[in-house]
Design a protein around this motif. Sequence first.
Motif, mmCIF file in Angstrom:
data_model
loop_
_atom_site.group_PDB
_atom_site.id
_atom_site.type_symbol
_atom_site.label_atom_id
_atom_site.label_comp_id
_atom_site.label_asym_id
_atom_site.label_seq_id
_atom_site.Cartn_x
_atom_site.Cartn_y
_atom_site.Cartn_z
ATOM 1 N N GLN A 180 0.832 -1.214 0.000
ATOM 2 C CA GLN A 180 0.000 0.000 0.000
ATOM 3 C C GLN A 180 0.866 1.262 0.000
ATOM 4 O O GLN A 180 0.501 2.271 -0.630
ATOM 5 C CB GLN A 180 -0.934 0.009 1.211
ATOM 6 N N SER A 192 0.786 3.973 -3.013
ATOM 7 C CA SER A 192 0.467 5.382 -2.799
ATOM 8 C C SER A 192 1.398 6.283 -3.597
ATOM 9 O O SER A 192 0.950 7.216 -4.289
ATOM 10 C CB SER A 192 0.566 5.720 -1.305
ATOM 11 N N SER A 197 -0.244 11.762 -2.109
ATOM 12 C CA SER A 197 0.353 10.554 -1.535
ATOM 13 C C SER A 197 -0.427 10.057 -0.324
ATOM 14 O O SER A 197 -0.509 8.851 -0.085
ATOM 15 C CB SER A 197 1.808 10.816 -1.143
ATOM 16 N N TYR A 223 -6.941 9.221 0.676
ATOM 17 C CA TYR A 223 -7.628 7.931 0.778
ATOM 18 C C TYR A 223 -9.056 7.990 0.236
ATOM 19 O O TYR A 223 -9.671 6.953 0.010
ATOM 20 C CB TYR A 223 -7.676 7.453 2.236
ATOM 21 N N MET A 256 -4.738 2.743 -0.855
ATOM 22 C CA MET A 256 -3.461 3.392 -0.605
ATOM 23 C C MET A 256 -3.178 3.372 0.894
ATOM 24 O O MET A 256 -4.010 2.914 1.695
ATOM 25 C CB MET A 256 -3.486 4.814 -1.155
#
Length: 302
Positions: A85, A89, A240, A243, A256
């Motif tokens: 994850q 990301s 980054s 969600y 992510m």
Amino acid sequence: MTLPAPTGAGQSPPAPPAARSGRYRLLPYLLLLPGVAWLLVFFGVPLLQLAAASLYDPSGSFSTGYAMTWAVGNYPDVVQAYWPQLLRSFGYAGLALVLALLLGYPLAYAIAQKAGRWKNLLLVCVVAPMFTSFLVRTLAWKTILSDNGALVGLLRDVHLLAPDGRLLATPFAVVLGLTYNFLPFLVLPLYASLERLDPRLLEAASDLYAGGAQAFRLVTLPLSMPGLVAGTLLFFIPASGDYVNAELLGTPNEYMIGNVIDSAFLVRLDYPQGAALSFLLMAAILAVVVGYLRRAGTEEVL
């Protein structure tokens, strides 16, 4: 008869120049105090609390409480469990950044140099989506990319999408959502740099027999680097840790690191794990940003 008092009688003598200069030197620091106090209370203290939570005993629970055992092993444990994850990301954020640059740089240049009297209207169009909620904008894309939507139907009709193909619940949908939602953070700093670009410099490059591509590489791009660096950072950092896009436009296969942190804090109530993941994400983003700034600074000097 009472004589008039001499001028300045009863008033304190002016402060010596050294004292006045000392007060003036302290004035900028005094003006910084409210901002520093705000950061300490609303950023520094929660950050320390988050750091402490990342070292709690992982065997504790929300109902029974967590004991401070300085469990440094929480960090390698979460890396081992959730490294896919974390990499996903940065991969999604990087792809979205590339797509945003391909869309945003020409747009910012056109608004800054070619829009004329339409400049203000186009700037309003860039920022207008931000007048609505982030959640509402993402849900709108969920409707646009739905299997029964007009876009998917059109792509199937022209055979660009298989009859059972879909856009929603795919990595493409997540990257597209990230690009759309954070694009203004890239366009506006780029516009600010390109708007100050002197057209006479491009004319001089043309007089020196530089082609369009060469003038862009040697004149436009270097002069727009401050806005480009600021825009890429403002885009990449929130993308980054996002969600919402993966939650609404993807599936658990596209989750992510932000989705894992959200689940750790709000669903599983595993505070040590969520805090450790949060710190790892901040450290990874900080490392990427420092490396990028050093690289960008070196290229600007060259």
